[in-house]
Design a protein around this motif. Structure first.
Motif, short mmCIF file in Angstrom:
data_model
loop_
_atom_site.label_atom_id
_atom_site.label_comp_id
_atom_site.label_asym_id
_atom_site.label_seq_id
_atom_site.Cartn_x
_atom_site.Cartn_y
_atom_site.Cartn_z
N UNK A 1 78.69 11.83 33.30
CA UNK A 1 78.32 10.81 34.27
C UNK A 1 77.53 11.36 35.45
N UNK A 2 77.85 12.61 35.85
CA UNK A 2 77.32 13.08 37.11
C UNK A 2 76.46 14.32 37.05
N UNK A 3 76.66 15.16 36.04
CA UNK A 3 75.93 16.42 36.08
C UNK A 3 75.46 16.87 34.69
N UNK A 4 74.58 16.09 34.12
CA UNK A 4 74.08 16.44 32.79
C UNK A 4 73.22 17.70 32.83
N UNK B 1 80.69 15.77 33.56
CA UNK B 1 79.44 16.27 32.99
C UNK B 1 78.57 15.12 32.49
N UNK C 1 73.62 20.26 34.87
CA UNK C 1 74.57 21.37 34.93
C UNK C 1 75.20 21.62 33.57
N UNK C 2 75.50 20.55 32.86
CA UNK C 2 76.08 20.67 31.53
C UNK C 2 75.13 21.35 30.57
#
Lengths: 201, 201
Positions: A34-37, A32, A39-40
């Motif tokens: 590093x890659x998908x803020x 969350x 989406x978080x």
């Protein structure tokens, strides 16, 4: 060394999710951050709203953000049959199997005196009122085929006995598509004692 | 039939988590709504705060809510060695193994031209500045032993060549405690070509 306090706290919080241990929580937190803020952030919003707004359907106690769930609101279901299940997931499984056209009642658990879960906690007072007032003719006890589910079914049966409704329980037997070799002894015994005349359908 | 719109949306949102498919998302959503609303609320808060406040350490780019992570802030590490890793999880694994006393630099990924991830996206400009200015004598390229990790290591090596630093890569070989039978051919070949004089320690 460990991660920063806030990252560690996030990992800790993610462990409320079922089946998530320390390693999975770490992977989720790093994913969350590093890659998908985005989406978080979406998850935060939706989870917050859901926890605030989703409650129990007034009639069947399933999870819904409306006063009545779509199934209870539908005029096309048979009011005379009531299927009692332990969870919304069980209800969904029965609906997806198709065939059942009656109503539901969701317990959200089973009786568990050791954990302090009594009849009121699973809505049995509400179930009794419903059966007494709503013209229910048959109650299908579809609690899980576990010790706790069985005990709960027995308790409900005793409670509803005076109301003159038909009580039934799902049939036990070998699952479709399974191999006898892998079916447990208890189920096989039940399947034998409940055997049916062969009709060669 | 499906669950109510908000419950369905929650399931959908939970799927941003790595390794979470439709069935697991359903189990998680129902667990939070039926059994652990407090835990869910805590998760919302912590995740929201973490997404807002956790950024990259100014020096090593690892995840932290402070300007500098504890490791970079520590005066007890050796400034002359810099270990380049792909993720904070790799950094943690190296720290937990113990023994390494130098500094780190975290790429948060590897070069991947097809996904549009170039040198700037993994902080290679910052890495070069750091090597040029901070008295680094050795750079250990500890990217993953995968095609992408290797390619990234090669790219960094070429980039840092003119700075007169020693460049090294983690040793390849058979993992400790493993059985040769189950080690893949590529690793075995590397272990043979990199064989060391037997010292009977």
């Amino acid at each position: 060394m460990s991660f920063s306090p806030l990252v560690e706290k996030l990992m800790e919080s993610l462990r409320v999710l079922p089946g998530v241990g320390p390693k999975t929580a770490q992977r989720m937190a790093l994913h969350l951050l590093e890659r998908d803020r985005d989406g978080g952030r979406r998850l935060t919003e939706v989870l917050g709203t859901a926890l605030e707004r989703v409650g129990y359907c007034e009639r069947c106690r399933t999870l819904t953000e409306e006063p009545l769930c779509t199934l209870c609101a539908s005029a096309r279901r048979d009011d005379s049959v009531l299927c009692v299940v332990e969870s919304p997931a069980d209800q969904l499984a029965i609906e997806e199997a198709g065939g059942y056209r009656g109503r539901y009642f969701v317990l959200h658990g089973h009786l568990s005196p050791l954990d302090g879960i009594g009849p009121e906690d699973i809505g049995l007072d509400q179930l009794e009122t419903r059966v007494a007032e709503d013209g229910v003719e048959e109650v299908i006890l579809a609690t899980n085929p576990t010790v706790e589910g069985e005990a709960t079914a027995h308790y409900i049966a005793a409670q509803l006995e005076t109301h003159g409704v038909r009580l039934s329980r799902l049939a036990y037997g070998v699952p479709m598509g399974g191999e006898l070799e892998y079916v447990d002894g208890g189920t096989l015994t039940r399947a034998f004692s409940g055997r049916l005349p062969f009709r060669g359908e």
